[in-house]
Design a protein around this motif. Structure first.
Motif, PDB file in Angstrom:
ATOM      1  N   ALA A  42      -9.651  15.836  12.090  1.00 15.83           N
ATOM      2  CA  ALA A  42      -9.599  14.307  11.797  1.00 15.83           C
ATOM      3  C   ALA A  42      -9.681  14.146  10.447  1.00 15.83           C
ATOM      4  O   ALA A  42      -9.889  14.907   9.632  1.00 15.83           O
ATOM      5  CB  ALA A  42     -10.864  13.708  12.065  1.00 15.83           C
ATOM      6  N   GLY A  43      -8.893  13.075   9.982  1.00 22.91           N
ATOM      7  CA  GLY A  43      -8.589  12.572   8.758  1.00 22.91           C
ATOM      8  C   GLY A  43      -7.900  11.341   8.173  1.00 22.91           C
ATOM      9  O   GLY A  43      -8.139  10.607   9.150  1.00 22.91           O
ATOM     10  N   THR A  44      -7.162  11.265   7.296  1.00 23.07           N
ATOM     11  CA  THR A  44      -6.250  10.094   7.070  1.00 23.07           C
ATOM     12  C   THR A  44      -5.127  10.501   6.462  1.00 23.07           C
ATOM     13  O   THR A  44      -4.869  11.272   5.994  1.00 23.07           O
ATOM     14  CB  THR A  44      -6.972   9.284   6.026  1.00 23.07           C
ATOM     15  N   VAL A  45      -4.204   9.564   6.944  1.00 21.69           N
ATOM     16  CA  VAL A  45      -2.819   9.482   6.100  1.00 21.69           C
ATOM     17  C   VAL A  45      -2.874   8.237   5.154  1.00 21.69           C
ATOM     18  O   VAL A  45      -3.134   7.053   5.524  1.00 21.69           O
ATOM     19  CB  VAL A  45      -1.595   8.937   7.426  1.00 21.69           C
TER      20      VAL A  45
ATOM     21  N   SER B  28      -3.748   3.085   4.239  1.00 18.66           N
ATOM     22  CA  SER B  28      -4.192   4.312   4.948  1.00 18.66           C
ATOM     23  C   SER B  28      -4.547   3.964   6.309  1.00 18.66           C
ATOM     24  O   SER B  28      -4.592   2.926   6.678  1.00 18.66           O
ATOM     25  CB  SER B  28      -5.289   4.951   4.196  1.00 18.66           C
ATOM     26  N   GLU B  29      -4.519   5.227   6.866  1.00 21.45           N
ATOM     27  CA  GLU B  29      -4.836   5.054   8.480  1.00 21.45           C
ATOM     28  C   GLU B  29      -5.543   6.277   8.778  1.00 21.45           C
ATOM     29  O   GLU B  29      -5.203   7.401   8.618  1.00 21.45           O
ATOM     30  CB  GLU B  29      -3.620   4.839   9.316  1.00 21.45           C
ATOM     31  N   GLU B  30      -6.860   6.043   9.685  1.00 21.28           N
ATOM     32  CA  GLU B  30      -7.464   7.340  10.030  1.00 21.28           C
ATOM     33  C   GLU B  30      -6.734   7.657  11.271  1.00 21.28           C
ATOM     34  O   GLU B  30      -6.016   7.161  12.086  1.00 21.28           O
ATOM     35  CB  GLU B  30      -8.917   7.012  10.632  1.00 21.28           C
TER      36      GLU B  30
ATOM     37  N   SER C 286       9.446   0.627  -3.411  1.00 23.20           N
ATOM     38  CA  SER C 286       9.939   1.820  -4.066  1.00 23.20           C
ATOM     39  C   SER C 286       9.942   2.797  -2.800  1.00 23.20           C
ATOM     40  O   SER C 286       9.754   2.610  -1.779  1.00 23.20           O
ATOM     41  CB  SER C 286       9.574   2.283  -5.205  1.00 23.20           C
ATOM     42  N   ASP C 287      10.333   4.052  -3.349  1.00 19.30           N
ATOM     43  CA  ASP C 287       9.992   5.106  -2.538  1.00 19.30           C
ATOM     44  C   ASP C 287       8.551   5.509  -2.194  1.00 19.30           C
ATOM     45  O   ASP C 287       7.606   5.052  -2.960  1.00 19.30           O
ATOM     46  CB  ASP C 287      10.310   6.559  -2.929  1.00 19.30           C
ATOM     47  N   ILE C 288       8.175   6.110  -1.270  1.00 18.66           N
ATOM     48  CA  ILE C 288       6.756   6.137  -0.708  1.00 18.66           C
ATOM     49  C   ILE C 288       6.386   8.082  -0.795  1.00 18.66           C
ATOM     50  O   ILE C 288       7.139   8.627  -0.419  1.00 18.66           O
ATOM     51  CB  ILE C 288       6.310   5.555   0.266  1.00 18.66           C
ATOM     52  N   LEU C 289       5.295   8.113  -0.996  1.00 10.90           N
ATOM     53  CA  LEU C 289       4.622   9.444  -0.591  1.00 10.90           C
ATOM     54  C   LEU C 289       3.368   9.297   0.505  1.00 10.90           C
ATOM     55  O   LEU C 289       2.511   8.704   0.194  1.00 10.90           O
ATOM     56  CB  LEU C 289       3.991  10.036  -1.971  1.00 10.90           C
ATOM     57  N   ALA C 290       3.802  10.101   1.338  1.00  7.59           N
ATOM     58  CA  ALA C 290       2.693  10.001   2.636  1.00  7.59           C
ATOM     59  C   ALA C 290       1.847  11.473   2.267  1.00  7.59           C
ATOM     60  O   ALA C 290       2.487  12.559   2.054  1.00  7.59           O
ATOM     61  CB  ALA C 290       3.437  10.317   3.873  1.00  7.59           C
ATOM     62  N   VAL C 291       0.522  11.158   2.424  1.00  4.34           N
ATOM     63  CA  VAL C 291      -0.205  12.344   2.258  1.00  4.34           C
ATOM     64  C   VAL C 291      -1.221  12.356   3.411  1.00  4.34           C
ATOM     65  O   VAL C 291      -1.839  11.463   3.866  1.00  4.34           O
ATOM     66  CB  VAL C 291      -1.137  11.926   0.893  1.00  4.34           C
ATOM     67  N   LEU C 292      -1.330  13.546   3.919  1.00  6.63           N
ATOM     68  CA  LEU C 292      -2.255  13.807   5.047  1.00  6.63           C
ATOM     69  C   LEU C 292      -3.568  14.538   4.530  1.00  6.63           C
ATOM     70  O   LEU C 292      -3.306  15.544   3.589  1.00  6.63           O
ATOM     71  CB  LEU C 292      -1.599  14.731   6.192  1.00  6.63           C
TER      72      LEU C 292
END
Length: 110
Positions: free
Chosen positions: A49-52, A68-70, A89-95
């Motif tokens: 379990a975590g977040t984006v 963010s989304e769980e 602008s451009d984005i960065l997705a972090v898990l």
């Protein structure tokens, strides 16, 4: 006594290998996204379990958190992250899984 040590060592090795082999985190393929108020990721796979989290990524530098989304462990489909007014602008997705950053991926705005 030697057999017991061998069995314990073998069991520890198998347990460590199983944990490492099951470690798999992923975002969808692709390098671009549509500029909208919501980012939809077809799937996110996570070890737990975590977040984006989605950040502004202007000039290749992580900026403000846009949304963010769980998520739960395993494969999550149609993960939708509200970006407010949208990414300009451009984005960065972090898990993040279990409190640790495990994966990042940058996306270019179309």
């Amino acid at each position: 006594m030697t057999n017991l040590k061998t069995i314990v060592l073998a069991a520890a090795t198998i347990a460590a290998t199983a944990t490492t082999a099951s470690a798999y985190n992923a975002f969808p393929f692709g390098e671009t996204f549509e500029q909208t108020d919501q980012l939809q990721l077809d799937f996110v796979q996570a070890d737990g379990a975590g977040t984006v989290e989605i950040y502004d990524y202007s000039n290749g530098v992580r900026g403000a958190l846009l949304g963010s989304e769980e998520i739960r462990g395993g494969v999550n489909t149609n993960v939708k992250v509200d970006l407010g007014l949208g990414a300009n602008s451009d984005i960065l997705a972090v898990l993040n899984v279990n409190g640790s950053e495990v994966l990042t991926k940058d996306y270019d705005r179309r």
